[in-house]
Design a protein around this motif. Structure first.
Motif, mmCIF file in Angstrom:
data_model
loop_
_atom_site.group_PDB
_atom_site.id
_atom_site.type_symbol
_atom_site.label_atom_id
_atom_site.label_comp_id
_atom_site.label_asym_id
_atom_site.label_seq_id
_atom_site.Cartn_x
_atom_site.Cartn_y
_atom_site.Cartn_z
ATOM 1 N N SER A 84 -24.663 -29.161 44.610
ATOM 2 C CA SER A 84 -25.254 -30.284 45.338
ATOM 3 C C SER A 84 -26.449 -29.815 46.164
ATOM 4 O O SER A 84 -27.427 -30.553 46.333
ATOM 5 C CB SER A 84 -24.209 -30.949 46.244
ATOM 6 N N VAL A 87 -29.392 -29.565 43.765
ATOM 7 C CA VAL A 87 -29.975 -30.880 43.459
ATOM 8 C C VAL A 87 -30.909 -31.317 44.583
ATOM 9 O O VAL A 87 -32.031 -31.795 44.340
ATOM 10 C CB VAL A 87 -28.858 -31.919 43.232
ATOM 11 N N ALA A 88 -30.468 -31.146 45.818
ATOM 12 C CA ALA A 88 -31.293 -31.556 46.954
ATOM 13 C C ALA A 88 -32.580 -30.744 47.031
ATOM 14 O O ALA A 88 -33.669 -31.292 47.277
ATOM 15 C CB ALA A 88 -30.499 -31.420 48.248
ATOM 16 N N ARG A 90 -34.063 -29.212 44.524
ATOM 17 C CA ARG A 90 -34.907 -29.572 43.381
ATOM 18 C C ARG A 90 -35.620 -30.890 43.645
ATOM 19 O O ARG A 90 -36.820 -31.023 43.365
ATOM 20 C CB ARG A 90 -34.054 -29.678 42.112
ATOM 21 N N ASP A 91 -34.922 -31.863 44.210
ATOM 22 C CA ASP A 91 -35.545 -33.148 44.526
ATOM 23 C C ASP A 91 -36.655 -32.989 45.557
ATOM 24 O O ASP A 91 -37.625 -33.759 45.566
ATOM 25 C CB ASP A 91 -34.488 -34.131 45.034
ATOM 26 N N ALA A 92 -36.517 -31.982 46.426
ATOM 27 C CA ALA A 92 -37.531 -31.731 47.449
ATOM 28 C C ALA A 92 -38.692 -30.895 46.922
ATOM 29 O O ALA A 92 -39.653 -30.633 47.653
ATOM 30 C CB ALA A 92 -36.895 -31.036 48.645
ATOM 31 N N GLY A 93 -38.609 -30.461 45.664
ATOM 32 C CA GLY A 93 -39.669 -29.653 45.072
ATOM 33 C C GLY A 93 -39.623 -28.196 45.462
ATOM 34 O O GLY A 93 -40.591 -27.456 45.245
ATOM 35 N N ALA A 96 -36.791 -24.878 40.906
ATOM 36 C CA ALA A 96 -36.807 -25.377 39.527
ATOM 37 C C ALA A 96 -35.994 -24.420 38.669
ATOM 38 O O ALA A 96 -35.742 -23.272 39.050
ATOM 39 C CB ALA A 96 -38.244 -25.472 38.999
#
Length: 354
Positions: A84, A87-88, A90-93, A96
């Motif tokens: 989790s 995921v957070a 990765r969503d924040a850039g 990768a």
């Protein structure tokens, strides 16, 4: 987290404060979990900025400014909790997936043999920070109360209150709880006087050193793989740093020496280390002369002998130790160590409130 203590000790209804020494993965994991529960947490780190063993080396080269992940090369996520976090981030850039072609290279009597691993869709996904490994630490530290460039050299205690002593002679505190998120050897030295039991435990863990060499080339190295495990020589790992997402197009590589070679040559001058490690790399790949080369010595790189528990706790002093040296040499192990301690402290706090 709201912690109430018995009035006989500190006064009913007083909030307990926590200082975390070390703002790497373990320290940030513990601090974030505690802060999310309302615990006042302050972190101190000797580094000038985010990174630690997930640092990024920047340098001006004939090909422009380049950066290398010269510490941790990648990490995995096996537990649902750490997934989790991935995921957070990765969503924040901030990270990768990296899909390197891999090889196994061994020294034989006749020279080096290279075995390229076949593509395998079931292979465990590995992740890297973007645009460099320290982006992960930057993202995790962004909303935390972190003081960079503050090296803690001692801890004093009055009653159950702790005050941190810094390299420049300044002090911070008092704190009710102190968490060491330092490598084992540094934790042992820091805690020797104030918590001999935790210091002894840290002293029994072993962290291997690692020499790292960073190279840049003005042409691509003609190999079909991006990362290789190496045996039989000085090197143990090589990675085409420029194959990672967000690193640019300039051909750049990171070489890591083996723990045994690094121990034996821990005092070798950097130029000599570059000659030896880059020489092996040239033998294996046919690479020409690099346009830039630098070396970095990690004194505490990879855990060799762990404490085999996620955290240590001195209940009388309210001092804890966390980090990957507690349970194993993985980024996720460091994260889980911090979270495990935070959960434990929450349980202790609930018992105090009852």
């Amino acid at each position: 987290m709201r912690i109430l203590v018995p009035c006989a000790e500190l006064g009913l209804g007083i909030h307990m404060t926590t200082a975390v020494i070390g703002a790497g993965i373990a320290g940030l994991s513990a601090a974030r979990a505690l802060a999310a529960s309302g615990e006042p947490v302050t972190l101190f780190d000797k580094g000038r900025g985010p990174g630690g063993r997930m640092s990024t080396r920047r340098a001006e080269t004939p090909l422009g400014e380049l950066r290398w992940d010269h510490g941790a090369q990648f990490f995995t996520a096996r537990s649902s909790g750490f997934q989790s976090v991935i995921v957070a981030l990765r969503d924040a850039g901030a990270l990768a997936a990296w899909h390197p072609g891999l090889a196994d290279i061994r020294r034989r009597a006749a020279g080096w043999t290279v075995g390229v691993r076949p593509s395998d869709p079931s292979r465990e996904t590995v992740f890297v920070g973007t645009p460099s490994m320290n982006a992960v630490i930057k993202a995790l530290a962004a909303d935390q109360h972190v003081h960079w460039g503050r090296r803690v050299t001692g801890i004093t205690m009055t009653g159950r209150q702790k005050v941190l002593i810094f390299e420049d002679g300044s002090q911070e505190g008092p704190y009710d709880t102190v968490v060491s998120a330092l490598p084992a050897e540094q934790a042992a030295a820091l805690l020797q006087e104030i918590s001999p039991e935790l210091a002894l435990e840290a002293g029994q863990a072993v962290t291997a050193p690692c020499w790292a060499v960073m190279l840049a080339y003005d042409a691509a190295i003609p190999v079909s793989w991006d990362g290789a495990n190496v045996s039989g020589g000085a090197l143990s790992w090589m990675a085409r740093n420029s194959s990672k997402p967000g690193r640019g197009d300039v051909e750049s590589w990171v070489l890591h020496a083996s723990p045994d070679w690094s121990r034996e040559h821990v005092g070798l001058p950097p130029d000599a280390v570059i000659d030896i490690l880059a020489g092996e790399f040239r033998e294996m790949t046919g690479a020409g002369a690099p346009v830039f080369a630098a070396a970095h010595r990690w004194l505490y790189a990879k855990v060799d002998r762990a404490a085999r528990s996620p955290f240590g706790w001195d209940d009388a002093k309210r001092i804890a130790t966390i980090g990957d040296w507690r349970s194993g040499p993985r980024v996720e192990a460091a994260w889980n160590s911090g979270e495990s301690f935070a959960a434990f402290l929450a349980d202790v706090s609930e018992q105090l409130e009852m």
